[in-house]
Design a protein around this motif. Sequence first.
Motif, mmCIF file in Angstrom:
data_model
loop_
_atom_site.group_PDB
_atom_site.id
_atom_site.type_symbol
_atom_site.label_atom_id
_atom_site.label_comp_id
_atom_site.label_asym_id
_atom_site.label_seq_id
_atom_site.Cartn_x
_atom_site.Cartn_y
_atom_site.Cartn_z
ATOM 1 N N PRO A 1 0.390 -1.080 0.004
ATOM 2 C CA PRO A 1 -0.005 0.478 -0.216
ATOM 3 C C PRO A 1 0.892 1.421 -0.166
ATOM 4 O O PRO A 1 0.781 2.082 -0.569
ATOM 5 N N TYR B 1 -4.383 7.004 -1.776
ATOM 6 C CA TYR B 1 -4.774 6.289 -2.787
ATOM 7 C C TYR B 1 -4.782 4.889 -2.343
ATOM 8 O O TYR B 1 -5.267 3.871 -3.226
ATOM 9 N N ALA B 2 -4.126 4.329 -1.356
ATOM 10 C CA ALA B 2 -4.340 2.555 -1.282
ATOM 11 C C ALA B 2 -4.222 2.246 0.257
ATOM 12 O O ALA B 2 -4.678 3.600 1.330
ATOM 13 N N THR B 3 -4.784 1.080 0.563
ATOM 14 C CA THR B 3 -5.252 1.326 1.871
ATOM 15 C C THR B 3 -4.537 1.184 2.899
ATOM 16 O O THR B 3 -3.001 1.267 2.505
ATOM 17 N N THR C 1 -12.825 -1.438 -7.194
ATOM 18 C CA THR C 1 -12.237 -2.437 -5.987
ATOM 19 C C THR C 1 -13.851 -2.003 -5.491
ATOM 20 O O THR C 1 -14.688 -1.720 -5.736
ATOM 21 N N ASP D 1 -8.310 0.194 -0.246
ATOM 22 C CA ASP D 1 -8.178 0.985 -2.326
ATOM 23 C C ASP D 1 -9.248 0.677 -2.571
ATOM 24 O O ASP D 1 -10.235 0.226 -3.194
ATOM 25 N N ARG E 1 -1.537 -1.084 -7.750
ATOM 26 C CA ARG E 1 -0.911 -2.184 -7.430
ATOM 27 C C ARG E 1 -1.019 -2.814 -7.861
ATOM 28 O O ARG E 1 -0.064 -3.770 -7.599
#
Lengths: 363, 363, 363, 363
Positions: D50, D55-57, D299, D325, D331
């Motif tokens: 991440p 923009y990611a978990t 997602t 995400d 990713r």
Amino acid sequence: MRNNSYGDNFTITTWGESHGKALGVVIDGCPAGLELYKEDIQMFLDRRKPGGSKYATQRKEGDRAVILSGTLDNVTTGCPISIMVENENQRSRDYSNIANVYRPGHADYTFDEKYGLRDYRGGGRSSGRETIGRVAGGAVAHKILRELGIKIDCYTKSIGKFAITDPKDVHLDEMDNPLNLPNELIAFQAMDYIEECMKNQDSVGGVIECVIHNVPTGIGEPVFNKLDANLAKAMLSIGAVKGFEMGDGFDVARSKGSDNNDEMSYDGGVVFHSNHGGGVLGGISNGQDIVFRAAIKPTPSISRPQHTIDAFNEEIDINITGRHDPVIVPRAVVVVESMAAITLLDLLMDNMTSKMDNLKKIY
Amino acid sequence: MRNNSYGDNFTITTWGESHGKALGVVIDGCPAGLELYKEDIQMFLDRRKPGGSKYATQRKEGDRAVILSGTLDNVTTGCPISIMVENENQRSRDYSNIANVYRPGHADYTFDEKYGLRDYRGGGRSSGRETIGRVAGGAVAHKILRELGIKIDCYTKSIGKFAITDPKDVHLDEMDNPLNLPNELIAFQAMDYIEECMKNQDSVGGVIECVIHNVPTGIGEPVFNKLDANLAKAMLSIGAVKGFEMGDGFDVARSKGSDNNDEMSYDGGVVFHSNHGGGVLGGISNGQDIVFRAAIKPTPSISRPQHTIDAFNEEIDINITGRHDPVIVPRAVVVVESMAAITLLDLLMDNMTSKMDNLKKIY
Amino acid sequence: MRNNSYGDNFTITTWGESHGKALGVVIDGCPAGLELYKEDIQMFLDRRKPGGSKYATQRKEGDRAVILSGTLDNVTTGCPISIMVENENQRSRDYSNIANVYRPGHADYTFDEKYGLRDYRGGGRSSGRETIGRVAGGAVAHKILRELGIKIDCYTKSIGKFAITDPKDVHLDEMDNPLNLPNELIAFQAMDYIEECMKNQDSVGGVIECVIHNVPTGIGEPVFNKLDANLAKAMLSIGAVKGFEMGDGFDVARSKGSDNNDEMSYDGGVVFHSNHGGGVLGGISNGQDIVFRAAIKPTPSISRPQHTIDAFNEEIDINITGRHDPVIVPRAVVVVESMAAITLLDLLMDNMTSKMDNLKKIY
Amino acid sequence: MRNNSYGDNFTITTWGESHGKALGVVIDGCPAGLELYKEDIQMFLDRRKPGGSKYATQRKEGDRAVILSGTLDNVTTGCPISIMVENENQRSRDYSNIANVYRPGHADYTFDEKYGLRDYRGGGRSSGRETIGRVAGGAVAHKILRELGIKIDCYTKSIGKFAITDPKDVHLDEMDNPLNLPNELIAFQAMDYIEECMKNQDSVGGVIECVIHNVPTGIGEPVFNKLDANLAKAMLSIGAVKGFEMGDGFDVARSKGSDNNDEMSYDGGVVFHSNHGGGVLGGISNGQDIVFRAAIKPTPSISRPQHTIDAFNEEIDINITGRHDPVIVPRAVVVVESMAAITLLDLLMDNMTSKMDNLKKIY
């Protein structure tokens, strides 16, 4: 019956039944640039034909190979090589009396159990004729191996108790007899024995030995695809084979480590003092001759009365009439040699990616 | 070394070296809904441990299995089951004196030839410890087979010349001895023999027999993936195995058709009068017991001096010190049983699509 | 060229070149007990024939299928089904002028680079005739699927810019036109467009869509052998296919989660509110229609002059004369349908061992 | 779930669930003699983490790779390379509320249908964490390819409608942004768009493009294992991928032969005038750049309420809370690159036996 394919890199897919329209093989993974004539195939197929000896069925089997694809101007193109042998007179017989009977020693019962039905005509797919595709494929593998300098000797080692026990008694120049047994004296004794059995409406078994010379070191994969493991499968996949030995085989069970280990020295090249291991260490070729044996059971078809059942669970005594080989061994020699050639070539291809250096030699 | 996988449907992929960080297996294709505890695995692994008998290495091997994936609340989920065994004290030793020497009977030379280098620590991947992954996988296959009512008996049949020759002398209740040989008297004789060999710094071989009960008819594919062919490969893929026999095995070579064929009758069920075939006909199970044997060579590691060469082609005499089993056979029993279970289960799965009726039972 | 096989459980092995003696397929893994007539095969083969429409080559291709093995009295036996189509007049032409030229958009150059030579007669193995084996295999897979209640609709969705954009405009009863495009109006427009291209010695591409109804839930393996992954490979393995979409395909890149997720409810059965996913979740069928598309490139053989080189690196301008389809799409519909049927059946067989319960249903 | 393996020659077998003890991969078929450090693996794994971008978990995933086998002194030995990543804090959460709910767009329902149960903890095997094994395997394949001079560029091509449409706008030196999108301007626009979606509790999709430079000619097998076919499978096997394009992809459907064919000339070397085909002809590499794209869905986990059912067929509205995400694309870039590297290397190995000359170079 998925699994009519053998080999991961050089792959044969065989098809056909004893009395169907034709039998054949698709050979996949043959490198391009090999000269290949239909005579290369025919020469091998002829070795499995009954021939005319009285120790083999008197059926007339023409078995003419046709190459249907994969070559151009007698050179392989890298495309699959399809080879077909048409069955002659395949519809001529009435099978109603055996269609529902389970012949002892044959796969009639197990096919019915597995599939709910079977092709009863001449044994269908479980017939020895199934090996035609293997032998055609073996002929191609054999030719590739020869181009790489590898040579295979395969022969009858014993019939019943008549056996070549000392390797020095293997005389390859005495192999041109109906038994493919490379020792004239023992061959004659064995032939007498077979004739006696024939009089008693019986059949006999034997052992085939195979020796492969000039195999590079490093062939065979160290865990599951050991050279000896794959040879064992190749052999036991042949209908009548019931045992396999690598090198000393079952004798190792009574041997000791100090006897069984093959010691080494160096004399301009690596020298092994003995070859108890049959040319492999840890499943990988060590440069010695590859040596293995396969035990072949007596022909199950005998004309003596035998007790059995039919598909309706009725007990009966059957007499298997017709022309059958009193011994399978001599005709199985070329099948053993073919499966050995395919197995070795397949692993030889596998080994090409064992080292980064090899990749860099090609790319 | 691609080919660390075995099985088409129920597949084990094993990894790890004798003295690396860990060894393990990934089991793929295990059906969902099987209860599985780490104790199921451990019980099998414990059977291959040296144990404490004087006929086995005195090394201490904890070999604790950990299930890393594929189960939830001790039930399999259908996802790959990863099992790991950590190596203890794996970095403790100095290998400089053997790193470049080719031990007779070991795969040192062939690994170097194949790969250009090798992991010399304790034999690396060619060590007997490689079988840990097989046994963990076998434990799972075994449990599935038990759920289907199939039972496997596997035991030492002979050590050197001390052998159970009559099936009636197999007493499974007398198997709890260091040799896993189910006959007290013969086991004692064999133990005396081993001790004598140990005094002579030597090692011995033997034979393992495996009998599988209650196998449904129809298992095994009729051409290349015969049940016996796949068992043969499974057995020869085990490091020290040099021979394989199905049913009567090599004895068939001296038998006659009238003796070797297993006649049939019907008595509320199909009855075979004998089992020379070892439970297969045409590579397919016929409902009888599956019977096969594997010949195991003497441990190659012996402390007597042996002549060999090193990686620089220098000749030397080596003494292999350290703790080694004088006989591999007893510890290999569970390996044979594991590979048999995996092989049988794999073909049992294959057979599920043999008939349209089967597809209609599921869909 | 190993890898002329497709499918793990239901496996086709295809062979043959455009202008060799014959082309064919060996189908391995077909369950026993399926009624199968040569007409079942012929009906599929006829769908890929030029037919007589002016939008397809005017070559006359008889393409008569012969079943050589694997059936008895028109029922499959579980043994490999070998099907052959002989090439007619295969030796009639002089190829000297194209044998060494690399046609743009064709595999001439890459075959030469890969194999060092190639079968230049009519494209050899890279010809569209290679699909004959696939279609024969697909006919058998299709019949098995029908027995299980599964139905496949496959059709031309677009030619050039003339496309069915709304699923409601798919009228399967209007599909009997030379383009296999199930909408009369759009089909007429597309035919006009093709004719215009033909006048310009040019060719056109298009899109094929396939919808599979009544697929059980659970088909497809969750990691590498996802149903959509295997379909993608199946499609891209067809010569002229350059793209693959599952469900909404590339449109998902511009969608949002709230739009793209298919919500669920229950109404006596599970109901999805939409089918953006094309019938799979995590690679596994969810009971909805399976929906995918394949993009087909314009026929590379066009009679306009094109610039290229020959095997001696000389530049030349070539005119490809002879009879070629101005569009591949309509004839590729049955190829797409065949590969889809094989792929689905193969995974349907895989899924039979997903649960312990299934094993217990069979054994 | 057999089929957790990918590749025939260079094979990865992955295992592990999102919240199990660990995840990992066994790499089989890696040639001996490659320098390999754990940092080679870690560098790839870090690219899928991440990271810290918004923009990611925001989950903290350490994901430290351990090499458990297959190397000695940081050089590969030819033995299987086992790599493990332990899951941290894997048992910390209460899943009772989601254990029986089928999240829209997730594989919950299909796993339950297929296996009768599922590992509901964090998605189990269907989680994006499943790709850890692929990426570790890809890192090794990538390193081998680099040794052979092959270079892979892989990047985000579009997010929603914000796309690099002209290849000249791909600026690899501008790729160091949270989206791995090699154009600063478009990346900023895309980030704005993602933030807007996040505010709406929604998620977005996109397209990844991959370009492989310096691939030798001849890679890819001409029928089923075409380079593009295998890449298509590799891509669609990644969880969120719904489409695949080779070269011009779906645009070919609207193109004409005269535009789409890549003409050739010779200028000291073979020169193609264009690359509509994406570097393959007939499934075989032609020496041009290999170019393909994969479409990634939004997602599925979004925090908006969604309508669905549970395992008891009760309808409910769910809010998926937790850290997810908003976009998978950035990713997934390293996953695409990894699968491409494995696929290419695998076929590169296959091609080593295409010609007799190659066999003679090694033996």
